[in-house]
Design an enzyme around this catalytic site. Structure first.
Site, mmCIF file in Angstrom:
data_model
loop_
_atom_site.group_PDB
_atom_site.id
_atom_site.type_symbol
_atom_site.label_atom_id
_atom_site.label_comp_id
_atom_site.label_asym_id
_atom_site.label_seq_id
_atom_site.Cartn_x
_atom_site.Cartn_y
_atom_site.Cartn_z
ATOM 1 C CG ASP A 1 -1.977 -1.034 1.223
ATOM 2 O OD1 ASP A 1 -3.029 -0.813 1.856
ATOM 3 O OD2 ASP A 1 -1.767 -2.099 0.605
ATOM 4 C CG ASP B 1 -5.381 -0.178 -0.789
ATOM 5 O OD1 ASP B 1 -5.511 -0.500 0.398
ATOM 6 O OD2 ASP B 1 -6.307 -0.318 -1.628
ATOM 7 N NE ARG C 1 -7.103 7.783 6.065
ATOM 8 C CZ ARG C 1 -7.020 7.152 7.243
ATOM 9 N NH1 ARG C 1 -7.142 5.843 7.309
ATOM 10 N NH2 ARG C 1 -6.835 7.837 8.358
ATOM 11 C CG HIS D 1 -5.127 -4.897 -2.046
ATOM 12 N ND1 HIS D 1 -4.081 -4.025 -1.817
ATOM 13 C CD2 HIS D 1 -6.077 -4.561 -1.149
ATOM 14 C CE1 HIS D 1 -4.400 -3.182 -0.834
ATOM 15 N NE2 HIS D 1 -5.610 -3.496 -0.403
ATOM 16 N NE ARG E 1 -9.188 -5.560 6.231
ATOM 17 C CZ ARG E 1 -8.206 -4.683 6.325
ATOM 18 N NH1 ARG E 1 -8.466 -3.396 6.251
ATOM 19 N NH2 ARG E 1 -6.973 -5.089 6.480
ATOM 20 C CG HIS F 1 -6.274 -5.431 2.646
ATOM 21 N ND1 HIS F 1 -6.959 -4.292 2.331
ATOM 22 C CD2 HIS F 1 -7.198 -6.279 3.170
ATOM 23 C CE1 HIS F 1 -8.236 -4.439 2.657
ATOM 24 N NE2 HIS F 1 -8.406 -5.638 3.164
#
Lengths: 333, 368
Positions: B51, B79, B83, B162, B226, B253
């Site tokens: 990521d 990813d 963020r 991923h 999750r 991940h």
């Protein structure tokens, strides 16, 4: 009434400004549906009756706060509310609910006998406004904070007839500086009875105090109040090499000019709780747990699922990392 | 070819490409990727990257320590956005590199390469902020995400994805027949591949013996903590690898404090490449340098010494400075406020773009 000229806005210190962060987070958490808690959020306790008018309270407050805000602060709040991330919204939910959860359990075992609540460093928190209607045996609720902070809060409240209706004689705002002495005198002068069980709340307050001032506060309350419950919510380090806390410390200083004098000193849950335990030789019980533990142990599976589905939580590791570094201490004497 | 090199020059300096260029890049890449299977096959040597999440300076750092494209082959596990503050720069650089050196760099799809997630986690806001309220940059890029391949097999035996495994997938052929050219669904094989996690703590056996609780790893997929996907234990992994004649799984991940995390004696490894995630986790990151299928090295690194801000328009910069100074409002800074207010008059305060601009100078968040 004209909105105040932003150029004449009072100047808030970095510590005082954290109230706006907390408020933004709370409004965001409400706006996205995390708060108030729902009936099935907890396995064994139903605390939802405490939150009957919650949304309305905060909506009213926010609406009447807006004319008092500078454009900068209004924009900052709006940004927080609109763009708040799931990890923050869940964290705000946990922070708020864990304190109320603990208080409610204490109140239940009082069996309707009178009690008081003192919210130290309350900021814009509106707990008084949903506790007072709920508990007839709550004889006094006092919000204590810097004059500038309480003045800011009361301007919003005064503007709303709905909110002023909650301001009974059982509620007082006491402007005071925690680093100065004679807290007891001013509490008593505002109707506090030191012989009645009293709940003290320090929600992200102790972390900003100098060590000596914090110790002084603990000593003073112990010396004067016969019975009570103290709830303290704070960030915590777990070792000298705690990287998350080291990063937090430097981020806050660099970006916010905000320091937490005892953050690195009390770097374990035992060291943190010992600040009270070593003073309260008359303690009945105490409990300290991280907000991650609270999330794992106290929330039902239904509750956890509800929170996750509000905004599609992805970052469970980050949630764990952050929530593990905040604790809730409750001490009964 | 020439245009791509020009793009690279700008991108390596942290500059934004024009919207029309991004549109063209997306179209070109979709043309290339539509021909590719959901499962691509590559050979070592290759460096596997986890990521990135918009941490552009750290992506440049990865090219410093791992070697630049095309000198080093890279496999990115997804990813790229959300963020961090530089998701646009991050993804566009990788897109241009892919077009320029198609056999030297491979990009898998992560769970954040999705319209839904990017609206909550920052990428959508960043696109608005950098290209304005009327731009379609986010649309072009999320359309391109639909074409990213789902997994990769290195040297016919290292499975890379991923997230992880799916109860809907026993064989690789079952991955090949998925229709991937769509938004990531909420469930099903495609969702599981980008959302699942290896089991961290084995489930507690509720029918424990008198000796007390003992932990037993699960034999099947469990519902994930999750939003989507499943958790899978060792025996699920062993079955999958055996059935498909493969030896290990590499995935990303999950945030790793030390940059990588090994499960099940090496059968599954997480590679995480975003150091000091969100500028507050204090974690290390790593890239996995695979020389051959049995010779490899986890190159661990910490956060890059960061330029405080990349090249941005002067208006944004002034606003940023203003917000950075919000702790120091005093009468001596009235002139700054006056200047700001003068500028405000030409800006719609209530527009998404304006709000997003203040989000660009978002501070690191804590519970205060």
């Amino acid at each position: 009434m004209l909105p105040p000229n932003p150029h004449s806005q009072p100047r808030f210190t970095p510590v005082q400004q954290t109230d706006f962060d907390a408020l933004g987070c709370k409004l965001a958490s409400i706006s996205h549906g995390y708060l108030p808690p729902q009936i099935k959020d907890f396995n064994d306790t139903n605390i939802t009756s405490l939150y009957e008018n919650y949304n309305q309270l905060y909506q009213e407050f926010h609406a009447h706060l807006k004319p008092c805000l500078s454009r900068r602060l209004a924009s900052k709040l709006n940004t927080t509310i609109a763009h708040s991330l799931p990890v923050m919204n869940i964290g705000t939910y946990l922070r708020t609910v864990s304190i109320d959860f603990t208080i409610i359990q204490y109140i239940h075992q009082l069996n309707n006998s009178p009690f008081q609540i003192v919210n130290l460093g309350s900021g814009t928190d509106l707990r008084a406004f949903h506790y007072l209607p709920q508990y007839a045996n709550l004889t006094k609720f006092i919000d204590v904070d810097y004059p500038i902070s309480l003045d800011f809060k009361s301007r919003a409240i005064d503007g709303s007839s709905y909110l002023t209706s909650f301001s009974t004689s059982r509620y007082s705002m006491v402007p005071w500086d925690l680093s100065k002495g004679s807290l007891i005198d001013i509490l008593i002068a505002n109707g506090i009875d030191v012989a009645i069980p009293t709940i003290f709340i320090t929600e992200c307050v102790m972390c900003y105090l100098e060590d000596s001032v914090a110790n002084q506060l603990i000593q003073t309350i112990k010396a004067n109040f016969l019975h009570g419950l103290w709830i303290s919510y704070d960030p915590i380090a777990y070792s000298e090499n705690d990287r998350f806390i080291a990063m937090m410390n430097s981020n806050l200083i660099e970006l916010r000019n905000l320091s937490m004098p005892t953050l690195l000193k009390y770097n374990s849950i035992d060291k943190y709780s010992n600040r009270w335990v070593s003073v309260f030789d008359n303690l009945i019980a105490y409990k300290i747990l991280s907000l991650w533990d609270f999330y794992m142990e106290k929330l039902s599976n239904v509750g956890k699922l509800r929170l996750k589905n509000l905004q599609f939580l992805d970052e469970i590791e980050e949630l764990k990392l952050m929530q593990s570094h905040y604790i809730l201490l409750s001490i009964r004497w | 070819m020439m245009k791509l090199d020009e793009c690279l020059e700008l991108l390596y300096k942290g500059q934004l490409l024009p919207e029309a260029t991004i549109r063209a890049l997306s179209y070109k890449l979709k043309e290339m990727l539509v021909q590719q299977s959901n499962v691509i096959h590559i050979s070592t040597p290759v460096t596997v990257v986890g990521d990135i999440h918009g941490q552009f300076h750290d992506l440049l750092e990865i090219f410093h320590i791992g070697g630049p494209v095309p000198n080093t082959n890279y496999l990115f596990l997804g990813d790229y956005v959300d963020r961090g503050l530089y998701s646009v720069e991050t993804i566009t650089l990788l897109m241009v590199l892919k077009l320029r050196y198609p056999n030297r760099i491979h990009l898998l799809r992560g769970n954040h390469e999705s319209r839904q997630i990017t609206q909550s986690y920052g990428f959508y806001t960043e696109c608005l902020n950098k290209y304005g309220g009327n731009s379609k940059v986010w649309n072009y890029l999320t359309d391109f995400f639909d074409y990213l391949v789902l997994c990769c097999i290195i040297d016919d035996e290292l499975f890379c994805v991923h997230g992880g495994l799916s109860p809907n997938v026993q064989t690789i052929d079952q991955i090949r027949i998925i229709d991937r050219f769509r938004e990531i669904p909420h469930d099903g094989a495609m969702a599981d591949l980008v959302w699942s996690d290896p089991e961290d703590n084995p489930i507690i056996d509720p029918t424990a013996t008198s000796e007390g609780f003992y932990y037993e790893p699960s034999q099947h997929f469990q519902v994930s903590p999750r939003g989507a996907g499943y958790t899978f234990g060792r025996s699920v992994v062993e079955k999958f690898l055996q059935l498909n004649n493969m030896s290990r799984i590499y995935r990303a991940h999950q945030l790793c404090n030390e940059g990588f995390q090994i499960y099940f004696d090496g059968l599954v490894t997480t590679v995480w490449s975003a150091p000091n995630y969100c500028y507050r986790c204090g974690n290390k990151a790593s890239i996995l340098e695979l020389y051959s299928k049995d010779v490899y090295y986890f190159n661990v690194f910490e956060e890059a010494p960061e330029n405080k801000s990349l090249n941005e328009g002067s208006t944004t910069k002034v606003i940023q400075e203003y917000f950075n100074n919000d702790n120091n409002i005093s009468s001596s800074q009235l002139s700054l406020m006056d200047g700001f207010e003068a500028m405000e008059e030409s800006m719609d305060l209530f527009s998404d773009a304006y709000q997003a601009r203040s989000a660009a100078s978002r501070k690191v968040e804590y519970f205060l």
